[in-house]
Write a protein that holds these residues in place. Structure first.
Motif, short mmCIF file in Angstrom:
data_model
loop_
_atom_site.label_atom_id
_atom_site.label_comp_id
_atom_site.label_asym_id
_atom_site.label_seq_id
_atom_site.Cartn_x
_atom_site.Cartn_y
_atom_site.Cartn_z
N ILE A 395 0.86 -1.17 0.00
CA ILE A 395 0.00 0.00 0.00
C ILE A 395 0.89 1.22 0.00
CG2 ILE A 395 -1.84 1.19 1.21
CD1 ILE A 395 -2.42 -1.56 2.56
N ASP A 396 0.78 2.00 -1.06
CA ASP A 396 1.63 3.18 -1.17
C ASP A 396 0.92 4.36 -0.52
OD1 ASP A 396 3.85 4.59 -1.81
OD2 ASP A 396 3.31 4.93 -3.91
N GLU A 397 1.68 5.21 0.11
CA GLU A 397 1.13 6.38 0.78
C GLU A 397 -0.03 5.96 1.65
OE1 GLU A 397 2.94 8.80 0.53
OE2 GLU A 397 4.01 8.44 -1.32
N VAL A 559 -4.77 -17.83 4.44
CA VAL A 559 -3.49 -17.21 4.74
C VAL A 559 -3.51 -15.81 4.15
CG1 VAL A 559 -1.01 -17.38 4.45
CG2 VAL A 559 -2.39 -19.45 4.66
N PRO A 560 -3.35 -14.79 4.97
CA PRO A 560 -3.39 -13.45 4.41
C PRO A 560 -2.10 -13.14 3.66
CG PRO A 560 -2.93 -13.34 6.74
CD PRO A 560 -3.10 -14.79 6.42
N PRO A 561 -2.20 -12.29 2.66
CA PRO A 561 -0.96 -11.89 1.99
C PRO A 561 -0.09 -11.10 2.96
CG PRO A 561 -2.79 -10.50 1.32
CD PRO A 561 -3.38 -11.60 2.14
N HIS A 562 1.19 -11.12 2.72
CA HIS A 562 2.06 -10.23 3.49
C HIS A 562 1.66 -8.79 3.18
CE1 HIS A 562 4.61 -13.42 4.84
NE2 HIS A 562 4.84 -13.83 3.61
N VAL A 563 1.87 -7.92 4.15
CA VAL A 563 1.46 -6.54 3.94
C VAL A 563 2.65 -5.60 4.16
CG1 VAL A 563 -0.01 -4.68 4.77
CG2 VAL A 563 -0.90 -7.01 4.67
N LEU A 564 2.86 -4.76 3.17
CA LEU A 564 3.90 -3.74 3.30
C LEU A 564 3.23 -2.40 3.05
CD1 LEU A 564 6.99 -3.14 3.52
CD2 LEU A 564 7.04 -3.19 1.02
N VAL A 565 3.20 -1.56 4.07
CA VAL A 565 2.63 -0.24 3.83
C VAL A 565 3.76 0.78 3.77
CG1 VAL A 565 0.39 -0.76 4.86
CG2 VAL A 565 2.17 0.13 6.29
N MET A 566 3.66 1.64 2.77
CA MET A 566 4.75 2.59 2.56
C MET A 566 4.25 4.00 2.81
SD MET A 566 6.65 1.00 -0.75
CE MET A 566 5.61 1.66 -2.01
N THR A 567 5.05 4.79 3.44
CA THR A 567 4.64 6.18 3.63
C THR A 567 5.81 7.13 3.51
OG1 THR A 567 3.56 7.74 5.10
CG2 THR A 567 4.89 6.06 6.15
N ALA A 568 5.52 8.27 2.91
CA ALA A 568 6.53 9.31 2.79
C ALA A 568 6.24 10.39 3.81
CB ALA A 568 6.52 9.90 1.39
#
Ligand code: ADP
Ligand code: MG
Length: 842
Positions: A395-397, A559-568
């Motif tokens: 998830i970007d921003e 099984v949930p997907p791995h989650v990577l959240v990105m924030t600037a």
């Protein structure tokens, strides 16, 4: 009597008063009252004479006598005025409410101590609704220089629950229950951290014996409050790591390696490498990754995201990136497609403006696994978007998305999927015995209308409200079949027969579908559109009966997907600890090499001419520039006019054909926006006039000037984001903040901060100080705003200590079950019962 009893158990608290305490202050039990902390303390040992009173004295205490009392008629009821005198003069005491009973209770010729705020009117002071006690009463009590002041409301004071009365309640409370206050922290923690005991802390926060004890009490109570929050967050993280299974991406395969060797256009920065290593450790471990990636604008988060996705693909999984705007999603899409040129990885873009035909194609591709990477906006969250096996969601921003939206990404994978072999065997069998029906079935599936029908919607509306008794999901994939509604616990499928259930052939095909799904072990109820429209109620009750009669089966969690959240938008450390305490955090704290620091200046509107001259010079050197206008909802029409006026004046100053100018704003159609964006990206236009739609993520390395109009109207993080649009290439970049002369002190601080630093974390700290935690994304859900005494902004050091301590406790005793932690467990389970506060994904 114990602390859980309602406050009516306290001497002096009537039912009516208890009701008020609840509605006005949220105080219901004795314990609530014990934790209603004073917000300041006043000196009750000091007296003023009436002559000494001045406009500067906020609250005063005076000794004197009442010399006369009169009732003054007013519009509604009457007001009571008493003249109060000491040897040096007199003032009026005024009551607007309760005149009658107060009048009866006032005695002349008896010395009183009065306390209250002064009201000045034509240089004459009066004191409305004073706190009063007779000198005799005053002397009978221990007076302190730190008398507590409690939160109050107008209604409370009007109804006679003054600060004095409240204090009395609390005094009584202490007398009645002091012995029962239990220590909530184990002795070893109290000793280690040199904390004041619980009883002493509570006593001293309400009735401080000395300044020193007050400070100790405050420290202890803040520590405790933050400690239990951290304990909860950290334990949740532990549980997530040990309980929630994650896909194991054990290998780094061909796609990753080839890309790294052949396609990577630059060497990764050390920070990027480090973060990638952290991610790889997570996704290779078998635990579920829930990681926040913080990195300033331009620090290169996208490439980290892409490399992570390649690992997923190498392990046979799909990946997705969700971005908050269409512009950004589109840019990610083009960027990634370009980077992946020459590979066989299939990337698709799904946004609100994707055409129906394209959508259908994408849906099918995701379901059968032929699409590897899906990039898109919120459109990805729609129920119809289902994956064959989504390995990672990026998830970007992330601050642009709500928690509920983000958590939807956890449910994109099938749960009780039929094993691939079984599915295949069944399908092949029927393909052989019913070839034509099977073929038609496939065709219908492909044509499956993209829009939900109104019957489906009507049914879903009811089903989704009943999710506490039975949980339905919609558009769920079983093997290769997408079903309309399914209750997994009951293995019951509900399908609405629509326009593809008309001809005999179609009905045959539908029957075959039922047969196959039956063979997979599911019951199917088929409903006609007609019966839904005509009698939804009986449809539902029929469903309910069927559900009741079916046995419940255990549903394996998907099984949930791995989650990577990105924030600037960097979140200050202290806040991140409280808000995102249960996430793992990675930080890219290094910009790619060769970047020159952006030069930032603040200019007033009157300097616009020289600013434009500067713009011209830069453009003549071959650079591009942004000119950004605020567009803030409430005053949209006016802002829109500003934007258009600005655009026109720029067009005048930068005439075509020499200069080409783009404009992008929120009211344009996505296609037009994209067209204009593209012209700018390709360098066909030199100036981009825009609103904040370009704030997030857009990347045009040749753009080197950012002019922000009415910069005083933007928030700090927004300014920082906007500035991040430039400085992406090798050229020296500039950010020019234009403002009017009139600036509030906050605006001044914001602009000055921007001029002084480009460090996102420093900017975030200032932002936090200016706006408080309430306005920072994520805090609403986190509970940091409900803190009773601690303050995440001011108490960073205590927070740090509390977190370390909590972490150490859990290291030794993950389940908090050792005898020495018994007192912790007790409080902890109470807290947990009270709030299911933090949802899975933050
Ligand atoms: P953000 O973190 O703001 O999303 P991007 O991922 O958009 O940043 O990257 C900003 C720019 O920096 C892009 O043009 C990207 O290609 C470039 N970039 C990223 N990493 C590096 C690197 N290690 N070396 C050089 N350029 C890089
Ligand atoms: Mg980005």
């Amino acid at each position: 009597m114990n602390l859980n009893h309602p406050v009516t158990y306290i001497k002096g608290v009537s039912v009516a008063r208890a009701e008020l305490l609840y509605t006005e202050l949220g105080v219901r039990t004795c314990n609530d009252l014990l934790y209603l902390f004073p917000f300041r303390y006043i000196d009750k040992t000091q007296f003023y004479t009436i002559k000494e009173l001045s406009q500067n004295t906020a609250e005063v205490q005076v000794v004197g006598k009442i010399t006369s009392v009169k009732e003054v008629k007013q519009k509604r009821g009457s007001r009571l005025v008493a003249t109060f005198s000491d040897a040096t003069g007199s003032i009026d005491l005024v009551w607007f409410k309760g005149a009658k009973w107060i009048k009866d209770s006032l005695k002349t010729d008896v010395p009183y101590v009065i306390y209250g705020k002064l009201n000045w009117y034509n240089n004459v002071a009066n004191m409305p609704h004073p706190e009063m006690e007779t000198v005799k009463e005053y002397k009978s009590k221990l007076q302190t220089s730190m008398q507590p002041v409690y939160p109050s409301t107008e209604k409370l004071s009007n109804k006679g629950i003054s600060n004095k009365v409240l204090r009395g309640f609390i005094q009584n409370l202490f007398q009645q229950v002091f012995g029962q206050i239990e220590e909530s922290l184990p002795t070893y923690l109290i000793d280690e951290n040199q904390l004041l005991g619980k009883k002493d802390s509570l006593l001293n926060i309400h009735f401080p014996k000395s300044q020193e004890l007050l400070a100790k009490a405050q420290y202890r109570l803040k520590f405790e409050e933050l400690f239990f929050i951290q304990l909860q967050l950290l334990q949740k993280k532990l549980i997530r790591k040990s309980k929630i299974k994650g896909y194991v991406f054990e290998k780094v395969g061909e796609e990753f390696t080839n890309f790294y060797k052949n396609n990577l256009p630059f060497e990764l920065t050390n920070a990027q490498k480090r973060v990638l290593k952290e991610i790889r450790k997570d996704i290779g471990s078998g635990a579920h990754m829930n990681r926040l990636l913080q990195g300033d604008v331009g620090s290169g988060k996208t490439i980290v995201a892409l490399l992570t996705m390649l690992i997923a693909i190498d392990n046979g999984y799909q990946a997705t990136i969700m971005a908050p705007t269409e512009i950004l999603a589109t840019q990610h899409y083009h960027g990634i497609v370009e980077l992946l040129e020459g590979t066989t990885i299939k990337v698709e873009l799904l946004t609100g403006s994707s055409k129906i035909k394209k959508r259908r194609e994408i849906h099918t591709g995701l379901e059968n696994g032929s699409v590897h990477i899906l990039i898109g906006t919120h459109a990805i969250l729609e129920d119809k978007v289902q994956f064959k096996n989504l390995g990672i969601s990026i998830i970007d921003e992330q601050h642009r998305f709500g928690v509920a939206q983000r958590s939807k990404l956890w449910e994109k994978n099938p749960i009780t999927a039929i094993s691939e072999e079984k599915g295949k065997a069944v399908r092949e069998k029927y393909l052989e015995t019913h070839p034509s029906e099977y073929k038609l079935l496939k065709e219908i599936a492909l044509k499956r209308k993209n829009k939900t029908t109104k019957e489906e919607r009507a049914l879903w509306e009811v089903l989704s409200t009943k999710k506490n008794t039975f949980k339905f999901r919609r558009y769920y994939i079983i093997d290769e079949f997408m079903v309309d509604f399914i209750c997994l616990e009951k293995k019951l499928i509900v399908e609405v027969d629509g326009k593809y259930h008309v001809t005999p052939e179609q009905i045959e095909a539908a029957n075959l579908r039922t047969t196959i799904l039956n063979e997979f072990g599911y019951q199917i109820i088929r409903l006609s559109e007609k019966e839904i429209i005509e009698d939804l109620e009986s449809v539902i009750s029929k469903l309910e009966t069927s559900l009741k009669n079916l046995p419940s089966v255990r549903v394996d969690k998907s099984v949930p997907p791995h989650v990577l959240v990105m924030t600037a938008t960097p979140i200050p450390r202290t806040l991140a600890m409280s808000v995102y305490g249960d996430l793992d955090i990675s930080v890219i704290d290094e910009l790619p090499p060769g970047r020159k620091e952006i030069k930032t200046v603040h200019r007033y509107d009157s300097n616009r001419l020289s600013v434009f001259k500067f713009l011209k010079d830069e453009i003549n050197k071959g650079r591009q520039a942004y000119v950004v206008y605020p567009l803030i909802q409430e005053s949209e029409a006016m802002d829109y006019k500003d934007l258009m006026d600005g655009y026109e004046s720029i067009v005048r100053d930068f005439p075509s054909p020499k200069y080409q100018i783009s404009i992008v704003h929120g009211q344009m159609k996505p296609a037009d926006k994209e067209y204009e964006m593209n012209r700018f990206v390709k360098g066909e236009t030199q100036i981009m006039v825009a609103t904040t739609v370009i704030e997030v993520g857009v990347n045009v390395p040749n753009a080197s000037v950012m002019v922000i109009e009415s910069a005083e109207r933007f928030g700090l993080s927004q300014l920082h984001q906007l500035r991040g649009r430039v400085g992406r290439g090798a050229e020296q970049s500039y950010c020019i903040l234009l403002s009017s002369f009139k600036l509030s002190s906050d605006s001044k601080t914001r602009l000055q901060t921007m001029v002084e630093t480009t460090d996102g974390f420093k900017i975030a700290e200032v932002d936090l100080k200016l706006r408080g935690p309430g306005n920072i994304m994520g805090t609403q859900q986190s509970g940091v705003l409900n803190l009773k005494i601690a303050d995440v902004v001011k108490d960073g050091a205590i927070l740090h200590k509390a977190r370390q301590t909590a972490s150490r406790v859990l290291e030794e005793d993950a389940t908090i079950s050792k005898p020495k932690n018994a007192s912790l467990l007790k409080v902890y389970s109470q807290i947990q019962k009270k709030n299911g506060l933090w949802s899975n994904i933050s």
